[in-house]
Design a protein around this motif. Sequence first.
Motif, PDB file in Angstrom:
ATOM      1  N   ARG A 141       4.026  26.694   3.565  1.00 34.66           N
ATOM      2  CA  ARG A 141       4.587  27.397   4.244  1.00 34.66           C
ATOM      3  C   ARG A 141       3.543  27.399   5.782  1.00 34.66           C
ATOM      4  O   ARG A 141       3.150  26.986   6.005  1.00 34.66           O
ATOM      5  CB  ARG A 141       4.530  29.264   3.448  1.00 34.66           C
ATOM      6  CG  ARG A 141       3.542  29.624   3.715  1.00 34.66           C
ATOM      7  CD  ARG A 141       3.812  30.441   4.457  1.00 34.66           C
ATOM      8  NE  ARG A 141       2.722  31.217   4.459  1.00 34.66           N
ATOM      9  CZ  ARG A 141       1.187  31.493   5.525  1.00 34.66           C
ATOM     10  NH1 ARG A 141       1.630  30.969   6.265  1.00 34.66           N
ATOM     11  NH2 ARG A 141       0.558  32.397   5.056  1.00 34.66           N
ATOM     12  N   LEU A 142       4.755  27.414   6.942  1.00 34.40           N
ATOM     13  CA  LEU A 142       4.186  27.540   7.848  1.00 34.40           C
ATOM     14  C   LEU A 142       4.986  29.666   8.819  1.00 34.40           C
ATOM     15  O   LEU A 142       6.129  29.537   8.468  1.00 34.40           O
ATOM     16  CB  LEU A 142       4.539  26.859   9.481  1.00 34.40           C
ATOM     17  CG  LEU A 142       4.275  26.819  10.709  1.00 34.40           C
ATOM     18  CD1 LEU A 142       2.869  26.776  10.275  1.00 34.40           C
ATOM     19  CD2 LEU A 142       5.296  25.775  11.312  1.00 34.40           C
ATOM     20  N   ARG A 143       4.334  30.466   9.147  1.00 37.15           N
ATOM     21  CA  ARG A 143       4.092  31.633   9.202  1.00 37.15           C
ATOM     22  C   ARG A 143       3.869  31.812  11.010  1.00 37.15           C
ATOM     23  O   ARG A 143       2.546  31.963  11.257  1.00 37.15           O
ATOM     24  CB  ARG A 143       4.128  32.699   8.264  1.00 37.15           C
ATOM     25  CG  ARG A 143       4.442  34.282   8.085  1.00 37.15           C
ATOM     26  CD  ARG A 143       4.095  34.801   7.421  1.00 37.15           C
ATOM     27  NE  ARG A 143       4.785  35.665   7.305  1.00 37.15           N
ATOM     28  CZ  ARG A 143       4.234  37.573   8.026  1.00 37.15           C
ATOM     29  NH1 ARG A 143       3.115  37.300   8.652  1.00 37.15           N
ATOM     30  NH2 ARG A 143       5.150  38.978   8.159  1.00 37.15           N
ATOM     31  N   TYR A 144       4.973  32.137  11.746  1.00 41.25           N
ATOM     32  CA  TYR A 144       4.588  32.718  12.631  1.00 41.25           C
ATOM     33  C   TYR A 144       4.924  34.271  13.005  1.00 41.25           C
ATOM     34  O   TYR A 144       5.759  35.119  12.552  1.00 41.25           O
ATOM     35  CB  TYR A 144       6.067  32.275  14.388  1.00 41.25           C
ATOM     36  CG  TYR A 144       5.812  30.235  14.600  1.00 41.25           C
ATOM     37  CD1 TYR A 144       4.726  30.239  15.129  1.00 41.25           C
ATOM     38  CD2 TYR A 144       6.362  29.272  13.466  1.00 41.25           C
ATOM     39  CE1 TYR A 144       4.382  28.915  15.848  1.00 41.25           C
ATOM     40  CE2 TYR A 144       5.762  28.360  13.467  1.00 41.25           C
ATOM     41  CZ  TYR A 144       4.876  27.727  14.854  1.00 41.25           C
ATOM     42  OH  TYR A 144       4.725  27.015  14.678  1.00 41.25           O
ATOM     43  N   LEU A 145       4.360  34.910  13.542  1.00 43.72           N
ATOM     44  CA  LEU A 145       4.463  35.704  13.471  1.00 43.72           C
ATOM     45  C   LEU A 145       4.513  37.237  15.314  1.00 43.72           C
ATOM     46  O   LEU A 145       3.977  36.064  16.524  1.00 43.72           O
ATOM     47  CB  LEU A 145       3.333  36.846  13.423  1.00 43.72           C
ATOM     48  CG  LEU A 145       2.541  38.916  12.914  1.00 43.72           C
ATOM     49  CD1 LEU A 145       4.056  39.054  12.584  1.00 43.72           C
ATOM     50  CD2 LEU A 145       1.719  38.415  13.054  1.00 43.72           C
ATOM     51  N   ALA A 169      13.445  25.004  17.466  1.00 47.29           N
ATOM     52  CA  ALA A 169      12.335  24.156  16.461  1.00 47.29           C
ATOM     53  C   ALA A 169      12.623  23.593  15.435  1.00 47.29           C
ATOM     54  O   ALA A 169      12.430  22.621  15.080  1.00 47.29           O
ATOM     55  CB  ALA A 169      11.356  24.507  17.056  1.00 47.29           C
ATOM     56  N   PHE A 170      12.470  24.817  14.814  1.00 43.39           N
ATOM     57  CA  PHE A 170      12.694  24.571  13.072  1.00 43.39           C
ATOM     58  C   PHE A 170      14.283  25.151  12.903  1.00 43.39           C
ATOM     59  O   PHE A 170      14.197  25.597  11.479  1.00 43.39           O
ATOM     60  CB  PHE A 170      11.859  25.912  12.980  1.00 43.39           C
ATOM     61  CG  PHE A 170      10.686  25.418  13.087  1.00 43.39           C
ATOM     62  CD1 PHE A 170       9.744  24.366  12.663  1.00 43.39           C
ATOM     63  CD2 PHE A 170       9.816  26.352  13.972  1.00 43.39           C
ATOM     64  CE1 PHE A 170       8.165  24.090  13.553  1.00 43.39           C
ATOM     65  CE2 PHE A 170       8.463  26.269  14.653  1.00 43.39           C
ATOM     66  CZ  PHE A 170       7.854  25.042  14.592  1.00 43.39           C
ATOM     67  N   VAL A 171      15.500  25.446  13.285  1.00 39.14           N
ATOM     68  CA  VAL A 171      16.434  25.659  12.367  1.00 39.14           C
ATOM     69  C   VAL A 171      16.391  24.466  11.217  1.00 39.14           C
ATOM     70  O   VAL A 171      16.325  23.407  11.355  1.00 39.14           O
ATOM     71  CB  VAL A 171      17.994  25.506  13.183  1.00 39.14           C
ATOM     72  CG1 VAL A 171      18.473  24.469  13.793  1.00 39.14           C
ATOM     73  CG2 VAL A 171      19.073  26.817  12.399  1.00 39.14           C
ATOM     74  N   GLY A 172      16.832  25.694   9.934  1.00 37.69           N
ATOM     75  CA  GLY A 172      17.189  24.908   8.542  1.00 37.69           C
ATOM     76  C   GLY A 172      15.334  24.653   8.402  1.00 37.69           C
ATOM     77  O   GLY A 172      16.082  23.757   6.539  1.00 37.69           O
ATOM     78  N   ALA A 173      15.146  24.645   8.729  1.00 35.68           N
ATOM     79  CA  ALA A 173      13.846  23.913   8.154  1.00 35.68           C
ATOM     80  C   ALA A 173      12.933  25.774   7.096  1.00 35.68           C
ATOM     81  O   ALA A 173      11.890  26.121   8.157  1.00 35.68           O
ATOM     82  CB  ALA A 173      12.292  23.911   8.717  1.00 35.68           C
ATOM     83  N   ASN A 174      13.142  25.596   5.910  1.00 39.87           N
ATOM     84  CA  ASN A 174      13.271  26.408   5.635  1.00 39.87           C
ATOM     85  C   ASN A 174      11.917  27.450   5.104  1.00 39.87           C
ATOM     86  O   ASN A 174      11.501  28.447   5.126  1.00 39.87           O
ATOM     87  CB  ASN A 174      13.992  26.920   4.314  1.00 39.87           C
ATOM     88  CG  ASN A 174      15.230  27.390   4.651  1.00 39.87           C
ATOM     89  OD1 ASN A 174      15.941  27.450   5.378  1.00 39.87           O
ATOM     90  ND2 ASN A 174      16.823  26.685   3.515  1.00 39.87           N
ATOM     91  N   TYR A 175      10.632  26.007   5.261  1.00 44.47           N
ATOM     92  CA  TYR A 175       9.630  26.547   5.102  1.00 44.47           C
ATOM     93  C   TYR A 175       8.642  27.294   6.365  1.00 44.47           C
ATOM     94  O   TYR A 175       7.722  27.564   6.102  1.00 44.47           O
ATOM     95  CB  TYR A 175       8.533  25.522   4.649  1.00 44.47           C
ATOM     96  CG  TYR A 175       8.749  24.415   5.623  1.00 44.47           C
ATOM     97  CD1 TYR A 175       7.160  24.455   6.701  1.00 44.47           C
ATOM     98  CD2 TYR A 175       9.925  23.371   6.350  1.00 44.47           C
ATOM     99  CE1 TYR A 175       7.376  23.467   7.541  1.00 44.47           C
ATOM    100  CE2 TYR A 175       9.047  22.969   7.054  1.00 44.47           C
ATOM    101  CZ  TYR A 175       8.244  22.444   7.230  1.00 44.47           C
ATOM    102  OH  TYR A 175       7.754  22.008   8.795  1.00 44.47           O
ATOM    103  N   VAL A 176       9.409  27.316   7.513  1.00 47.18           N
ATOM    104  CA  VAL A 176       9.661  27.450   7.956  1.00 47.18           C
ATOM    105  C   VAL A 176       9.456  29.260   8.519  1.00 47.18           C
ATOM    106  O   VAL A 176      11.332  29.494   9.305  1.00 47.18           O
ATOM    107  CB  VAL A 176       9.140  26.774   9.385  1.00 47.18           C
ATOM    108  CG1 VAL A 176       8.886  27.153  10.700  1.00 47.18           C
ATOM    109  CG2 VAL A 176       8.739  25.731   9.232  1.00 47.18           C
TER     110      VAL A 176
END
Length: 203
Positions: A21-25, A46-53
């Motif tokens: 997983r990748l978490r931005y804050l 950058a990440f739409v649909g990439a649910n691990y982000v």
Amino acid sequence: MPNLVQTGFLAHKLSTPSSNRLRYLHISLLTAKKNVSVLLESFSRAFVGANYVTLAIGGDGPERPALEQLAARLGIAEQVTFLGKLSRENVITELSKADVFVLPSKVETFGVVVVEALAMGVPVIATRCGGPEDIIKTGDGVLVAVDDVAELADALAKFATPSPPSERRARRERCRKRFGPKKIATQWLEIYTDAVTRLKAIR
């Protein structure tokens, strides 16, 4: 003079990056000058649909309803969590779970939360909006232009590999040396000593 970073941020255990997983804050008072709408647009690009982000947004304010609606329109509502108002302890907890901190503000006089993120070993993506330019150095993160959705999206993508523990420790140590209580206290003492010396010379 910079603000100091509280010892709680420097003493908290550094997190271990996750491989799945990748978490931005982002944390701020949710007002127009914090420019969170640009962050949402860039995150979507950058990440739409990439649910691990995922993107966590801490704080509350007048912009929150519009930001929640924007996240839904961009198709990233399931990837974005609005955390609401956070206590100091909550900020530490959220930073300990973050892989990257993002501050897309239009203007910042300093940016205390940037220093807090670095104290937790978290790299920072921020705009060239004043304060962050004096804080973010080599190895700490990256600066992007204000209001530039494409540049911010590219920066988000470039930080999609979490920092290893060694980089987090190094980032924290650099922060301690620049913004830790001992360093700031020493700087203030030097300023007051110089002021007293000058005053005595005048008298």
